[in-house]
Design an enzyme around this catalytic site. Sequence first.
Site, PDB file in Angstrom:
ATOM      1  N   ASP A   7       5.830  12.465 -22.861  1.00  0.00           N
ATOM      2  CA  ASP A   7       5.190  13.629 -22.234  1.00  0.00           C
ATOM      3  C   ASP A   7       4.470  13.103 -20.994  1.00  0.00           C
ATOM      4  O   ASP A   7       4.421  11.897 -20.746  1.00  0.00           O
ATOM      5  CB  ASP A   7       4.207  14.281 -23.224  1.00  0.00           C
ATOM      6  N   SER A   8       3.875  14.028 -20.243  1.00  0.00           N
ATOM      7  CA  SER A   8       3.103  13.611 -19.080  1.00  0.00           C
ATOM      8  C   SER A   8       1.740  13.053 -19.506  1.00  0.00           C
ATOM      9  O   SER A   8       1.098  12.325 -18.754  1.00  0.00           O
ATOM     10  CB  SER A   8       2.881  14.805 -18.159  1.00  0.00           C
ATOM     11  N   TYR A  39       3.202  17.567 -14.858  1.00  0.00           N
ATOM     12  CA  TYR A  39       4.610  17.804 -14.562  1.00  0.00           C
ATOM     13  C   TYR A  39       4.853  19.274 -14.199  1.00  0.00           C
ATOM     14  O   TYR A  39       5.776  19.594 -13.466  1.00  0.00           O
ATOM     15  CB  TYR A  39       5.467  17.528 -15.808  1.00  0.00           C
ATOM     16  N   GLY A  40       4.041  20.134 -14.763  1.00  0.00           N
ATOM     17  CA  GLY A  40       4.329  21.572 -14.780  1.00  0.00           C
ATOM     18  C   GLY A  40       4.260  22.293 -13.459  1.00  0.00           C
ATOM     19  O   GLY A  40       4.584  23.477 -13.377  1.00  0.00           O
ATOM     20  N   CYS A  70       8.102  17.236 -24.166  1.00  0.00           N
ATOM     21  CA  CYS A  70       7.636  17.887 -22.943  1.00  0.00           C
ATOM     22  C   CYS A  70       8.585  19.029 -22.611  1.00  0.00           C
ATOM     23  O   CYS A  70       9.778  18.805 -22.358  1.00  0.00           O
ATOM     24  CB  CYS A  70       7.631  16.863 -21.809  1.00  0.00           C
ATOM     25  N   ASN A  71       8.068  20.246 -22.617  1.00  0.00           N
ATOM     26  CA  ASN A  71       8.896  21.429 -22.352  1.00  0.00           C
ATOM     27  C   ASN A  71       9.421  21.474 -20.921  1.00  0.00           C
ATOM     28  O   ASN A  71      10.522  21.951 -20.660  1.00  0.00           O
ATOM     29  CB  ASN A  71       8.093  22.704 -22.603  1.00  0.00           C
ATOM     30  N   THR A  72       8.606  20.990 -19.985  1.00  0.00           N
ATOM     31  CA  THR A  72       9.003  21.064 -18.581  1.00  0.00           C
ATOM     32  C   THR A  72      10.263  20.229 -18.347  1.00  0.00           C
ATOM     33  O   THR A  72      11.229  20.690 -17.719  1.00  0.00           O
ATOM     34  CB  THR A  72       7.846  20.590 -17.675  1.00  0.00           C
ATOM     35  N   GLU A 145      -6.423  18.195 -20.574  1.00  0.00           N
ATOM     36  CA  GLU A 145      -6.499  16.739 -20.376  1.00  0.00           C
ATOM     37  C   GLU A 145      -7.947  16.289 -20.190  1.00  0.00           C
ATOM     38  O   GLU A 145      -8.322  15.208 -20.597  1.00  0.00           O
ATOM     39  CB  GLU A 145      -5.650  16.319 -19.166  1.00  0.00           C
ATOM     40  N   CYS A 177       4.455  24.828 -23.951  1.00  0.00           N
ATOM     41  CA  CYS A 177       4.045  23.564 -23.327  1.00  0.00           C
ATOM     42  C   CYS A 177       3.368  22.795 -24.451  1.00  0.00           C
ATOM     43  O   CYS A 177       2.546  23.359 -25.180  1.00  0.00           O
ATOM     44  CB  CYS A 177       3.063  23.809 -22.180  1.00  0.00           C
ATOM     45  N   HIS A 179       1.098  20.771 -24.579  1.00  0.00           N
ATOM     46  CA  HIS A 179      -0.370  20.688 -24.539  1.00  0.00           C
ATOM     47  C   HIS A 179      -1.032  21.879 -25.252  1.00  0.00           C
ATOM     48  O   HIS A 179      -2.148  21.769 -25.737  1.00  0.00           O
ATOM     49  CB  HIS A 179      -0.877  20.680 -23.081  1.00  0.00           C
TER      50      HIS A 179
HETATM   51  N1  DGL Z   1       3.230  18.961 -21.904  1.00  0.00           N
HETATM   52  C1  DGL Z   1       4.280  19.146 -20.975  1.00  0.00           C
HETATM   53  C2  DGL Z   1       5.082  20.390 -21.249  1.00  0.00           C
HETATM   54  O1  DGL Z   1       5.315  20.651 -22.430  1.00  0.00           O
HETATM   55  C3  DGL Z   1       3.926  18.877 -19.520  1.00  0.00           C
HETATM   56  C4  DGL Z   1       2.720  19.569 -19.015  1.00  0.00           C
HETATM   57  C5  DGL Z   1       2.340  19.107 -17.596  1.00  0.00           C
HETATM   58  O2  DGL Z   1       2.244  17.911 -17.352  1.00  0.00           O
HETATM   59  O3  DGL Z   1       2.140  19.994 -16.749  1.00  0.00           O
HETATM   60  O4  DGL Z   1       5.529  21.079 -20.377  1.00  0.00           O
END
Ligand code: DGL
Length: 265
Positions: A7-8, A39-40, A70-72, A145, A177, A179
């Site tokens: 993940d990020s 990442y998003g 990580c969904n992104t 975060e 996401c 997070h």
């Molecule tokens: N937790 C990640 C996701 O599921 C990345 C979130 C991010 O870094 O913006 O998309």
Amino acid sequence: MRLGLFDSGVGGFTVLKKVIELCPNNSFVYLADTARIPYGVKTANEIINIAEEISSWFSYQNIDALLVACNTTNAIALDVLKKNLDVPVFDLIGSAASTIKESRVGVLATPSTVKTKAYTNAILEFNPKTFVIEQPCPEFVPMIEMDRIDSDEITYVATRYLQPLLKQKIQSLILGCSHYPLITPLLTDILPSSIKLIDPAEALSLRLKLFMDSKVSNHTKKKKLVDLKFYVTSNLKNFPYKAKHWLNVFPEVNLVSLQKKGWVS
Ligand code: DGL
């Protein structure tokens, strides 16, 4: 089995936790690309490049499967991860979409995930009649975060993000996401109790368990060990404290550069 996750940042912890609950007797290699979080809000090309580097790194880690925490990256570059790795790749979006039963579904996700409509498309593949509304939530990841999850600010932002979904009378809400499950208490406070919260990590863990049950011998299943290895791309000193806070472990963390080639496994 040795399982890779990435993940990020700390979002993948929510996936790691669910997987450990269901499949505890394994080794886990967790990579947090902290140098490039979030990442998003990145472009598709940036995420594709990141996926190339991450899959290249994991190809040196002797993993038996990759869990896309990580969904992104899942939404934009699942094909890149699959192409570069010769082990099974388990994803959040496809796993969750296959379990959706409600006819009106909301999705909270990063702007880059929402742009792809990956959740909508995956859900419609299983049930073309489902109504899906996706809401981008750019402010959540930085706040989570920084552990500002009890602030008035995040309550205000969450209320704002949820409003259009509530207007559409959604019956379930996908936390799109990794997070976001970290703010489940906040979301359940705002949402009516009739709306079902869906953490895609549950469906991913179930798929993984089915896969492992078909592969792993009974002997291996009896061991009760969790072996965790953590890698970050920056902020080495901070990360053990984040792991302590969210996972209740204080691990040794290693710093990696994903741009370098020729890692030793
Ligand atoms: N937790 C990640 C996701 O599921 C990345 C979130 C991010 O870094 O913006 O998309």
